[in-house]
Design an enzyme around this catalytic site. Sequence first.
Site, PDB file in Angstrom:
ATOM      1  N   HIS A  17       0.644  -1.274   0.052  1.00 58.86           N
ATOM      2  CA  HIS A  17       0.191   0.129   0.071  1.00 58.86           C
ATOM      3  C   HIS A  17       0.896   1.260  -0.072  1.00 58.86           C
ATOM      4  O   HIS A  17       0.489   2.146  -0.821  1.00 58.86           O
ATOM      5  CB  HIS A  17      -0.969   0.084   1.320  1.00 58.86           C
ATOM      6  CG  HIS A  17      -1.916  -1.130   1.357  1.00 58.86           C
ATOM      7  ND1 HIS A  17      -2.130  -1.809   2.651  1.00 58.86           N
ATOM      8  CD2 HIS A  17      -2.825  -1.540   0.514  1.00 58.86           C
ATOM      9  CE1 HIS A  17      -3.036  -2.592   2.374  1.00 58.86           C
ATOM     10  NE2 HIS A  17      -3.518  -2.613   1.187  1.00 58.86           N
ATOM     11  N   LYS A  41     -17.416  -7.246   6.477  1.00 57.59           N
ATOM     12  CA  LYS A  41     -16.306  -7.662   7.127  1.00 57.59           C
ATOM     13  C   LYS A  41     -15.833  -7.629   8.536  1.00 57.59           C
ATOM     14  O   LYS A  41     -16.337  -6.517   8.918  1.00 57.59           O
ATOM     15  CB  LYS A  41     -14.952  -7.410   6.119  1.00 57.59           C
ATOM     16  CG  LYS A  41     -14.714  -7.841   4.900  1.00 57.59           C
ATOM     17  CD  LYS A  41     -13.302  -7.502   4.395  1.00 57.59           C
ATOM     18  CE  LYS A  41     -13.281  -7.329   2.863  1.00 57.59           C
ATOM     19  NZ  LYS A  41     -12.168  -6.768   2.271  1.00 57.59           N
ATOM     20  N   ARG A  90      -1.859  -6.325  -8.143  1.00 54.64           N
ATOM     21  CA  ARG A  90      -0.463  -7.080  -7.962  1.00 54.64           C
ATOM     22  C   ARG A  90      -0.511  -8.263  -9.014  1.00 54.64           C
ATOM     23  O   ARG A  90       0.832  -8.302  -9.352  1.00 54.64           O
ATOM     24  CB  ARG A  90      -0.706  -7.662  -6.674  1.00 54.64           C
ATOM     25  CG  ARG A  90      -0.433  -6.578  -5.450  1.00 54.64           C
ATOM     26  CD  ARG A  90      -1.027  -7.194  -4.238  1.00 54.64           C
ATOM     27  NE  ARG A  90      -2.575  -7.808  -4.124  1.00 54.64           N
ATOM     28  CZ  ARG A  90      -3.264  -8.100  -3.337  1.00 54.64           C
ATOM     29  NH1 ARG A  90      -2.787  -8.343  -2.042  1.00 54.64           N
ATOM     30  NH2 ARG A  90      -4.624  -8.281  -3.512  1.00 54.64           N
ATOM     31  N   SER A 128      -2.434  -7.797   3.257  1.00 55.80           N
ATOM     32  CA  SER A 128      -2.837  -7.501   4.527  1.00 55.80           C
ATOM     33  C   SER A 128      -3.106  -8.869   5.312  1.00 55.80           C
ATOM     34  O   SER A 128      -2.561  -9.146   6.268  1.00 55.80           O
ATOM     35  CB  SER A 128      -3.970  -6.612   4.842  1.00 55.80           C
ATOM     36  OG  SER A 128      -3.757  -5.295   4.330  1.00 55.80           O
TER      37      SER A 128
HETATM   38  O1  PNS Z   1      -9.019  -3.552   0.361  1.00 52.35           O
HETATM   39  P1  PNS Z   1     -10.139  -4.010  -0.260  1.00 52.35           P
HETATM   40  O2  PNS Z   1     -10.852  -4.430   0.841  1.00 52.35           O
HETATM   41  O3  PNS Z   1     -10.000  -4.664  -1.455  1.00 52.35           O
HETATM   42  O4  PNS Z   1     -11.067  -2.558  -0.726  1.00 52.35           O
HETATM   43  C1  PNS Z   1     -12.186  -2.750  -1.346  1.00 52.35           C
HETATM   44  C2  PNS Z   1     -12.739  -1.663  -1.376  1.00 52.35           C
HETATM   45  C3  PNS Z   1     -13.206  -0.610  -0.235  1.00 52.35           C
HETATM   46  C4  PNS Z   1     -12.353  -0.737  -2.719  1.00 52.35           C
HETATM   47  C5  PNS Z   1     -14.207  -1.724  -1.908  1.00 52.35           C
HETATM   48  O5  PNS Z   1     -14.910  -2.850  -1.114  1.00 52.35           O
HETATM   49  C6  PNS Z   1     -15.319  -0.701  -2.075  1.00 52.35           C
HETATM   50  O6  PNS Z   1     -15.282   0.201  -2.950  1.00 52.35           O
HETATM   51  N1  PNS Z   1     -16.407  -0.603  -1.108  1.00 52.35           N
HETATM   52  C7  PNS Z   1     -17.156   0.543  -1.034  1.00 52.35           C
HETATM   53  C8  PNS Z   1     -18.779  -0.113  -1.447  1.00 52.35           C
HETATM   54  C9  PNS Z   1     -18.892   0.072  -2.982  1.00 52.35           C
HETATM   55  O7  PNS Z   1     -18.833   1.230  -3.425  1.00 52.35           O
HETATM   56  N2  PNS Z   1     -19.429  -0.890  -3.522  1.00 52.35           N
HETATM   57  C10 PNS Z   1     -19.610  -0.635  -5.131  1.00 52.35           C
HETATM   58  C11 PNS Z   1     -18.510  -1.080  -6.057  1.00 52.35           C
HETATM   59  S1  PNS Z   1     -18.189  -2.639  -6.171  1.00 52.35           S
END
Ligand code: PNS
Length: 159
Positions: A17, A41, A90, A128
């Site tokens: 990150h 989560k 990645r 993570s």
């Molecule tokens: O680090 P992560 O868990 O892969 O991040 C995921 C994240 C936060 C980018 C994603 O879950 C997100 O954007 N969540 C917010 C809800 C949302 O907008 N969902 C619709 C898009 S699929």
Amino acid sequence: MNTFIYPGSFDPVTNGHMDIIDRASKICDKLIVAVLISHNKQPLFSMEERVNLLKRAVGHCKNVEIDCFSGLLVDYVAQKNANVIIKGLRAVSDFEYELQMALLNQKMAPDIETLFMMSNINFSFLSSSMVKELARYGGNIRGLVPECIEEDVLNKFKK
Ligand code: PNS
């Protein structure tokens, strides 16, 4: 003013990150690292802890802000007057999920662009979840997370 949003769970922030934060902050005026307040989560670190770890880790970056959000990412991006979501890729395994999210976000908000940055090869294996797994079983996490948060991660698993 060109503002990028770098969203994620950051549970906890890793050097993968940090690499994206360093590089993305150089190509925008302001980078907001946005920690998801997830209702599905169960994170290891609370939202406050994840924000604090990030704040310590990015203390040296002048144009980087740490924030948190809940709800839809595109709504948060609009609320911050930003127009770019930055993501790290990645490996091919990330691609399908990231493509799905990027296309969904594009459908909901056509004016918001998702930009992908290829992870540094040295961190392409890092997540993570892997850091937590190592820390849980006494593995060495040196070099995988910012040095200033290493102790916090290890302490999480100490009784
Ligand atoms: O680090 P992560 O868990 O892969 O991040 C995921 C994240 C936060 C980018 C994603 O879950 C997100 O954007 N969540 C917010 C809800 C949302 O907008 N969902 C619709 C898009 S699929």
